[in-house]
Scaffold this motif. Sequence first.
Motif, short mmCIF file in Angstrom:
data_model
loop_
_atom_site.label_atom_id
_atom_site.label_comp_id
_atom_site.label_asym_id
_atom_site.label_seq_id
_atom_site.Cartn_x
_atom_site.Cartn_y
_atom_site.Cartn_z
N VAL A 1 -91.98 -28.79 -23.02
CA VAL A 1 -91.28 -27.71 -23.71
C VAL A 1 -92.18 -26.91 -24.64
N LYS A 2 -93.17 -27.53 -25.25
CA LYS A 2 -94.02 -26.78 -26.18
C LYS A 2 -94.80 -25.67 -25.48
N HIS A 3 -94.96 -25.77 -24.15
CA HIS A 3 -95.66 -24.72 -23.40
C HIS A 3 -94.85 -23.44 -23.28
N TYR A 4 -93.58 -23.48 -23.63
CA TYR A 4 -92.70 -22.33 -23.45
C TYR A 4 -92.34 -21.62 -24.74
N GLU A 5 -92.85 -22.09 -25.87
CA GLU A 5 -92.47 -21.51 -27.15
C GLU A 5 -92.97 -20.07 -27.33
N ASP A 6 -94.01 -19.67 -26.61
CA ASP A 6 -94.53 -18.32 -26.75
C ASP A 6 -94.06 -17.37 -25.65
N HIS A 7 -93.23 -17.83 -24.72
CA HIS A 7 -92.68 -16.94 -23.70
C HIS A 7 -91.72 -15.96 -24.37
N GLN A 8 -91.72 -14.73 -23.88
CA GLN A 8 -90.94 -13.67 -24.50
C GLN A 8 -89.47 -14.04 -24.74
N PRO A 9 -88.74 -14.61 -23.77
CA PRO A 9 -87.33 -14.93 -24.04
C PRO A 9 -87.16 -15.98 -25.16
N ALA A 10 -88.07 -16.92 -25.26
CA ALA A 10 -87.99 -17.93 -26.32
C ALA A 10 -88.26 -17.29 -27.68
N VAL A 11 -89.24 -16.41 -27.74
CA VAL A 11 -89.56 -15.72 -28.99
C VAL A 11 -88.38 -14.83 -29.41
N GLU A 12 -87.80 -14.11 -28.45
CA GLU A 12 -86.65 -13.25 -28.76
C GLU A 12 -85.48 -14.08 -29.28
N PHE A 13 -85.24 -15.23 -28.67
CA PHE A 13 -84.17 -16.12 -29.12
C PHE A 13 -84.39 -16.52 -30.58
N ARG A 14 -85.58 -16.98 -30.90
CA ARG A 14 -85.87 -17.41 -32.27
C ARG A 14 -85.81 -16.24 -33.25
N ASN A 15 -86.30 -15.06 -32.83
CA ASN A 15 -86.26 -13.89 -33.72
C ASN A 15 -84.84 -13.45 -34.03
N LYS A 16 -83.98 -13.42 -33.01
CA LYS A 16 -82.58 -13.05 -33.25
C LYS A 16 -81.91 -14.03 -34.19
N LEU A 17 -82.19 -15.31 -33.99
CA LEU A 17 -81.62 -16.34 -34.85
C LEU A 17 -82.13 -16.20 -36.28
N ALA A 18 -83.41 -15.91 -36.45
CA ALA A 18 -84.00 -15.77 -37.78
C ALA A 18 -83.45 -14.56 -38.53
N MET A 19 -83.03 -13.53 -37.80
CA MET A 19 -82.49 -12.33 -38.45
C MET A 19 -81.10 -12.57 -39.03
N MET A 20 -80.45 -13.62 -38.58
CA MET A 20 -79.11 -13.93 -39.09
C MET A 20 -79.23 -14.86 -40.29
N ASP A 21 -78.25 -14.81 -41.17
CA ASP A 21 -78.17 -15.77 -42.26
C ASP A 21 -78.17 -17.17 -41.64
N ASN A 22 -78.84 -18.12 -42.26
CA ASN A 22 -79.01 -19.46 -41.71
C ASN A 22 -77.68 -20.07 -41.24
N GLU A 23 -76.68 -20.04 -42.09
CA GLU A 23 -75.37 -20.62 -41.77
C GLU A 23 -74.73 -19.89 -40.59
N ARG A 24 -74.76 -18.57 -40.62
CA ARG A 24 -74.16 -17.76 -39.55
C ARG A 24 -74.94 -17.92 -38.24
N GLY A 25 -76.25 -18.01 -38.35
CA GLY A 25 -77.09 -18.16 -37.15
C GLY A 25 -76.83 -19.49 -36.44
N ILE A 26 -76.72 -20.56 -37.23
CA ILE A 26 -76.43 -21.86 -36.63
C ILE A 26 -75.06 -21.84 -35.97
N ASN A 27 -74.08 -21.24 -36.63
CA ASN A 27 -72.75 -21.15 -36.03
C ASN A 27 -72.77 -20.31 -34.75
#
Length: 177
Positions: A130-156
């Motif tokens: 799995v660590k080989h996929y952390e830099d693939h564009q869809p994985a980065v986009e997923f993490r970026n979208k999540l980071a843009m949300m408030d922590n509580e709201r993002g987890i929900n």
Amino acid sequence: MKVAAALVSFCQLAVVLMMLIGWAQRTEAGPVPRPLSKPLRSPHTYQAAQEVSLHAQSLETPDETSIRLNPDFSSKRDDVPLCCLHAYILDFYLRNIFTPRDNQHPKLHQLHADLAHVSQDLQAHHGCIVKHYEDHQPAVEFRNKLAMMDNERGINKALGEVEMLFSNLQDSCVSTQ
């Protein structure tokens, strides 16, 4: 007689080589033709994912319903083994989404355990590192979208998409053959 024996040996070797080549191509191509783990094929795990998702979605604000965290692979991507990419996202869920929330829904703890089993199977039997996929564009986009949300709201929001993640894993990691 020696010629016939040599020809039989050659044919047997050719069959073995063709089987090996076919096997290697199948494992590189995507889904494994057998279920990797019982939870990935379990209607109980799917039901739990659906119930957790619906519960989390009921807590979303109207603005959050239009956001999608999980990558959309409506068009086939040949550059990324989808199963392993979804396994990376699953691993991210296991480390960052489920752990602080195991008591938020009655089925979340068991769902967490079932999906941890799926993650272990994907890494052990499908070769997803799995660590080989952390830099693939869809994985980065997923993490970026999540980071843009408030922590509580993002987890929900991520919990609201756990059914989608489970379906993606089923579609990309388990062959129906």
